[in-house]
Design a protein around this motif. Structure first.
Motif, PDB file in Angstrom:
ATOM      1  N   LEU A 212       0.831  -1.208   0.000  1.00 50.10           N
ATOM      2  CA  LEU A 212       0.000   0.000   0.000  1.00 50.10           C
ATOM      3  C   LEU A 212       0.864   1.257   0.000  1.00 50.10           C
ATOM      4  N   SER A 213       2.013   1.163   0.658  1.00 54.30           N
ATOM      5  CA  SER A 213       2.951   2.297   0.632  1.00 54.30           C
ATOM      6  C   SER A 213       3.474   2.529  -0.773  1.00 54.30           C
ATOM      7  N   PHE A 214       3.791   1.433  -1.485  1.00 55.86           N
ATOM      8  CA  PHE A 214       4.234   1.548  -2.879  1.00 55.86           C
ATOM      9  C   PHE A 214       3.123   2.170  -3.732  1.00 55.86           C
ATOM     10  N   ALA A 215       1.893   1.744  -3.471  1.00 59.17           N
ATOM     11  CA  ALA A 215       0.755   2.291  -4.228  1.00 59.17           C
ATOM     12  C   ALA A 215       0.632   3.793  -3.999  1.00 59.17           C
ATOM     13  N   MET A 216       0.815   4.222  -2.740  1.00 56.70           N
ATOM     14  CA  MET A 216       0.745   5.659  -2.435  1.00 56.70           C
ATOM     15  C   MET A 216       1.880   6.428  -3.101  1.00 56.70           C
ATOM     16  N   ASP A 217       3.029   5.792  -3.225  1.00 59.25           N
ATOM     17  CA  ASP A 217       4.162   6.444  -3.900  1.00 59.25           C
ATOM     18  C   ASP A 217       3.885   6.616  -5.383  1.00 59.25           C
ATOM     19  N   SER A 218       3.259   5.609  -5.992  1.00 58.73           N
ATOM     20  CA  SER A 218       3.002   5.686  -7.433  1.00 58.73           C
ATOM     21  C   SER A 218       1.855   6.634  -7.751  1.00 58.73           C
ATOM     22  N   LYS A 219       0.950   6.836  -6.781  1.00 58.39           N
ATOM     23  CA  LYS A 219      -0.151   7.781  -6.984  1.00 58.39           C
ATOM     24  C   LYS A 219      -0.378   8.520  -5.672  1.00 58.39           C
ATOM     25  N   GLU A 220       0.136   9.711  -5.605  1.00 55.66           N
ATOM     26  CA  GLU A 220       0.131  10.467  -4.348  1.00 55.66           C
ATOM     27  C   GLU A 220      -1.276  10.700  -3.822  1.00 55.66           C
ATOM     28  N   SER A 221      -2.242  10.863  -4.746  1.00 56.44           N
ATOM     29  CA  SER A 221      -3.617  11.122  -4.325  1.00 56.44           C
ATOM     30  C   SER A 221      -4.436   9.838  -4.206  1.00 56.44           C
ATOM     31  N   GLY A 222      -3.782   8.680  -4.215  1.00 50.32           N
ATOM     32  CA  GLY A 222      -4.505   7.404  -4.152  1.00 50.32           C
ATOM     33  C   GLY A 222      -5.228   7.227  -2.833  1.00 50.32           C
ATOM     34  N   ILE A 223      -6.508   7.574  -2.795  1.00 51.67           N
ATOM     35  CA  ILE A 223      -7.244   7.619  -1.534  1.00 51.67           C
ATOM     36  C   ILE A 223      -7.544   6.226  -0.994  1.00 51.67           C
ATOM     37  N   ILE A 249      -7.440  11.939   4.665  1.00 43.72           N
ATOM     38  CA  ILE A 249      -8.668  11.341   4.116  1.00 43.72           C
ATOM     39  C   ILE A 249      -9.808  12.344   4.190  1.00 43.72           C
ATOM     40  N   LEU A 250      -9.948  13.020   5.344  1.00 43.62           N
ATOM     41  CA  LEU A 250     -10.981  14.049   5.462  1.00 43.62           C
ATOM     42  C   LEU A 250     -10.714  15.199   4.493  1.00 43.62           C
ATOM     43  N   ALA A 251      -9.440  15.577   4.357  1.00 44.83           N
ATOM     44  CA  ALA A 251      -9.076  16.668   3.445  1.00 44.83           C
ATOM     45  C   ALA A 251      -9.454  16.327   2.003  1.00 44.83           C
ATOM     46  N   TYR A 252      -9.371  15.043   1.647  1.00 47.11           N
ATOM     47  CA  TYR A 252      -9.739  14.612   0.291  1.00 47.11           C
ATOM     48  C   TYR A 252     -11.227  14.870   0.041  1.00 47.11           C
ATOM     49  N   ASP A 253     -12.074  14.515   1.034  1.00 46.56           N
ATOM     50  CA  ASP A 253     -13.517  14.779   0.904  1.00 46.56           C
ATOM     51  C   ASP A 253     -13.792  16.273   0.785  1.00 46.56           C
ATOM     52  N   LEU A 269     -21.919  18.767  -5.991  1.00 43.65           N
ATOM     53  CA  LEU A 269     -21.951  18.932  -4.535  1.00 43.65           C
ATOM     54  C   LEU A 269     -22.811  17.845  -3.894  1.00 43.65           C
ATOM     55  N   ASN A 270     -23.998  17.624  -4.468  1.00 41.29           N
ATOM     56  CA  ASN A 270     -24.880  16.588  -3.924  1.00 41.29           C
ATOM     57  C   ASN A 270     -24.217  15.212  -4.000  1.00 41.29           C
ATOM     58  N   PHE A 271     -23.544  14.952  -5.119  1.00 46.14           N
ATOM     59  CA  PHE A 271     -22.890  13.657  -5.294  1.00 46.14           C
ATOM     60  C   PHE A 271     -21.813  13.445  -4.219  1.00 46.14           C
ATOM     61  N   PHE A 272     -20.991  14.450  -3.999  1.00 43.50           N
ATOM     62  CA  PHE A 272     -19.904  14.302  -3.024  1.00 43.50           C
ATOM     63  C   PHE A 272     -20.439  14.273  -1.593  1.00 43.50           C
ATOM     64  N   LEU A 273     -21.556  14.981  -1.322  1.00 43.49           N
ATOM     65  CA  LEU A 273     -22.159  14.913   0.008  1.00 43.49           C
ATOM     66  C   LEU A 273     -22.748  13.526   0.284  1.00 43.49           C
ATOM     67  N   ASN A 274     -23.286  12.915  -0.763  1.00 45.46           N
ATOM     68  CA  ASN A 274     -23.901  11.591  -0.597  1.00 45.46           C
ATOM     69  C   ASN A 274     -22.884  10.457  -0.633  1.00 45.46           C
ATOM     70  N   ASN A 275     -21.713  10.734  -1.160  1.00 41.12           N
ATOM     71  CA  ASN A 275     -20.717   9.671  -1.317  1.00 41.12           C
ATOM     72  C   ASN A 275     -19.351  10.100  -0.781  1.00 41.12           C
ATOM     73  N   PRO A 276     -19.301  10.460   0.492  1.00 38.40           N
ATOM     74  CA  PRO A 276     -17.985  10.798   1.059  1.00 38.40           C
ATOM     75  C   PRO A 276     -17.182   9.528   1.332  1.00 38.40           C
ATOM     76  N   ILE A 277     -15.948   9.723   1.730  1.00 37.61           N
ATOM     77  CA  ILE A 277     -15.056   8.590   2.017  1.00 37.61           C
ATOM     78  C   ILE A 277     -14.764   8.498   3.509  1.00 37.61           C
ATOM     79  N   SER A 355     -21.252  21.106   6.831  1.00 38.73           N
ATOM     80  CA  SER A 355     -20.871  22.071   7.868  1.00 38.73           C
ATOM     81  C   SER A 355     -19.391  22.415   7.783  1.00 38.73           C
ATOM     82  N   LEU A 356     -18.566  21.417   7.449  1.00 40.47           N
ATOM     83  CA  LEU A 356     -17.126  21.647   7.376  1.00 40.47           C
ATOM     84  C   LEU A 356     -16.725  22.539   6.202  1.00 40.47           C
ATOM     85  N   VAL A 357     -17.564  22.595   5.152  1.00 39.59           N
ATOM     86  CA  VAL A 357     -17.240  23.475   4.002  1.00 39.59           C
ATOM     87  C   VAL A 357     -18.102  24.732   4.008  1.00 39.59           C
TER      88      VAL A 357
END
Length: 614
Positions: A212-223, A249-253, A269-277, A355-357
């Motif tokens: 998983l560390s290698f995966a994060m290195d190959s894709k920095e934004s790999g959530i 992870i929260l920062a990504y959302d 906006l609705n899509f991201f509110l309904n499908n957070p990580i 609320s956070l945004v």
């Protein structure tokens, strides 16, 4: 108290601590994430989510769709740009039979994914594996990934070790393929992610974390890799690292929500509110030790305490009441429409993510207010800008003309200097030639026969001898005739007398000629001295003539320069004075114009200022 009793007591303390942490984690989960609990996603749900997600064409840093470990195989059902590009390349390089075989493999793999009964999954997994074995020489990296996913997630055929081998082969195929570097990077990320899941299935957390560390290195934004790496870090009690990953992870959302707000897209906006990580953290009690960090530092510190969303409609309506439509840009109009929609759909939404945004939403409204004020100011400052621009143009024109005249004066100077330099050079060359000739004459004067006393004496003596001979003859003849009677009887006596008489006169002539020759030689010495003085005088005259000529040329050049430049210099001075006068006038008028514009702006500012929520 013996050792066994101590161990039992310590175990009881740890159990009580875990129960306390779990209770607080449960409270956190139900307080902030209750709307996201117990959502069992089917493949149809994932297809809908994926279709909508990829339709947005998000920027690279937020473009990944989160893959839950148990549903990560379903990624291969999605019509993602990545899979479309891979399928296109594979199909272009496949013949008819190979294409048919691949279609059968993909069809049965898809049936395995969507099957709900274990018996059905077993059947379709077996058929898929059989198809792959019969096409062993024509398998692609996608087929190998299909096989590895069955070996990881199918209960009947589960073999994570074999899956790891298939993923290694798939990576080799990817490396050797003609795919672009960007696509290879994305496929490699997925392969490393699945390798991590395979190790997790084996219970090998260390190797899973490495993959998983290698995966994060190959894709920095790999959530997805980041999420499960955070889970493993929490398991390994790496507190600081785990906290940093949870925060990311929260920062990504929030980054996705802010992107939707920037685009003024209520759909996104609705899509991201309904499908957070971030809420998926609540599904894993491994994160329970971080309950206080999540609640206090990540959630409560960023929640909307000013009720931004609830006051949004009132502020929007007040802005609408002022009828400032003429000052709206297209972007402002679109933003206002978006904010109205946001209020209508989410005024009662208690989502922590909204609320956070909220502050970002407030900034979005402030941007509209700033833009409106800017347009209003622009209108009421038109007179100020027009007058100031007129001053500026006049000053610029005068400065331009001044620079032009200075340039022309410089050109006159340069031209005259070039001519002066050319004339001076000619004079110097002439004087140099003349001085050279004078010096040559000085050097050669001693070798000139006309100034050599010896030559002069020799020549004079030559004449003297000739004259003396002539006088000798004439004197002898004259003596003969004067005494002819006396010698008529004695020839020898007569001859002797003649010779004696000639010698007498010729001797006298020779002596006189000698002194004359000596005198003439002296005159030659005198003439040579005079000639040297004349040459020295000529040298001085040439030097003086050169200096006088150069001085005269310079004075003449200065007079011409002054005559030609005088008009330009007068105009330059005139423009300088004009610029100073205009600047003084501008300094006097500018505060008055600003005061006039600000007086007109005051009512608008008074109306708009209360709409800001600081």
């Amino acid at each position: 108290m013996d050792v066994e009793q101590l161990d039992i007591k310590e175990a009881e303390q740890l159990e009580n601590l875990f129960e306390s942490s779990a209770l607080r984690f449960n409270k956190l989960k139900h307080t902030y994430f209750k709307n996201y609990l117990n959502k069992n996603e089917t493949y149809l749900d994932l297809l809908k989510i994926g279709s909508r997600h990829y339709s947005f064409q998000l920027p690279e840093n937020i473009d990944e769709i989160f893959l839950k470990k148990e549903n990560s195989s379903m990624f291969w059902l999605l019509e993602s740009p990545l899979l479309i590009a891979c399928e296109r390349l594979i199909n272009e390089n496949s013949n008819g039979n190979r294409f048919s075989e691949r279609s059968e493999i993909k069809k049965n793999f898809t049936k395995w994914l969507i099957a709900t009964e274990l018996s059905q999954k077993k059947i379709f997994a077996g058929i898929t594996i059989k198809e792959m074995r019969s096409s062993i020489n024509s398998l692609t990296f996608i087929d190998l990934i299909y096989h590895s996913l069955i070996l990881i997630f199918d209960e009947h055929f589960r073999n994570p070790i074999k899956a790891l081998e298939e993923l290694v082969k798939a990576q080799l195929f990817v490396d050797e393929s003609p795919l672009s570097a960007e696509i290879k990077k994305e496929i490699s990320y997925l392969i490393q992610l699945y390798r991590g899941f395979a190790f997790l299935t084996l219970g090998n957390n260390e190797d899973a974390a490495t993959e998983l560390s290698f995966a994060m290195d190959s894709k920095e934004s790999g959530i997805t890799a980041k999420f499960y790496f955070a889970l493993l870090s929490a398991t390994q009690k790496r507190d600081d690292f785990t906290k940093a990953l949870i925060k990311e992870i929260l920062a990504y959302d929030l980054a996705r929500l802010n992107y939707a707000i920037d685009c003024s897209s209520i759909i996104e906006l609705n899509f991201f509110l309904n499908n957070p990580i971030f809420h998926n953290i609540a599904n894993y009690y491994e994160f329970s030790p971080y309950t206080d960090f999540i609640q206090k530092e990540l959630i409560e510190s960023g929640l909307d305490s000013r009720k931004i969303i609830s006051t949004l409609q009132g502020r929007l309506n007040q802005l609408k009441k002022y009828e400032y439509d003429e000052f709206y840009t297209d972007e402002s109009t679109e933003t206002i429409k978006f904010l109205y929609e946001l209020y209508e759909q989410h005024s009662q939404n208690q989502s922590i993510f909204l609320s956070l945004v909220a502050n970002y939403i407030n900034d979005k409204f402030h941007y509209v207010l700033d833009d409106v004020q800017s347009k209003i100011k622009e209108k009421h400052y038109e007179n100020y800008n027009r007058v100031i621009e007129l001053y500026k143009k006049t000053i610029d024109e005068s400065e331009r003309l001044s620079e032009q005249y200075k340039h022309e004066v410089d050109e006159i100077k340069t031209s005259l200097q070039k001519k002066l330099a050319s004339s001076i050079q000619q004079i110097e060359e002439y004087v140099k030639d003349e001085l050279w000739q004078v010096e040559e004459r000085k050097k050669n004067i001693a070798y000139q026969s006309s100034f050599d006393p010896a030559v002069s004496f020799r020549n004079s003596m030559s004449y003297n001898v000739v004259v003396s001979i002539i006088v000798f003859i004439i004197g002898g003849i004259a003596g003969y005739f004067n005494n002819s009677d006396y010698f008529e009887n004695d020839f020898y006596l007569m001859l002797g007398r003649v010779i004696l008489t000639g010698v007498k006169w010729s001797s006298l002539t020779f002596v006189i000629g000698f002194f004359i020759s000596a005198f003439i030689s002296g005159l030659v010495v005198f003439d040579r001295s005079n000639e040297k003085q004349k040459l020295e005088k000529r040298t001085l005259e040439l030097q003086k003539q050169k200096e006088m000529s150069i001085d005269m040329l310079r004075k003449e050049a200065e007079q011409k320069q002054k005559a030609l430049s005088e008009g330009y210099l007068e105009r330059i001075d005139s423009h300088k004075k004009k610029i100073e006068d205009i600047k003084k006038e501008k300094e006097r008028q500018e505060p008055l114009l600003i005061a006039e514009a600000e007086e007109q702006l005051a009512p608008f500012k008074e109306n708009l200022s209360p709409l800001y929520l600081k």
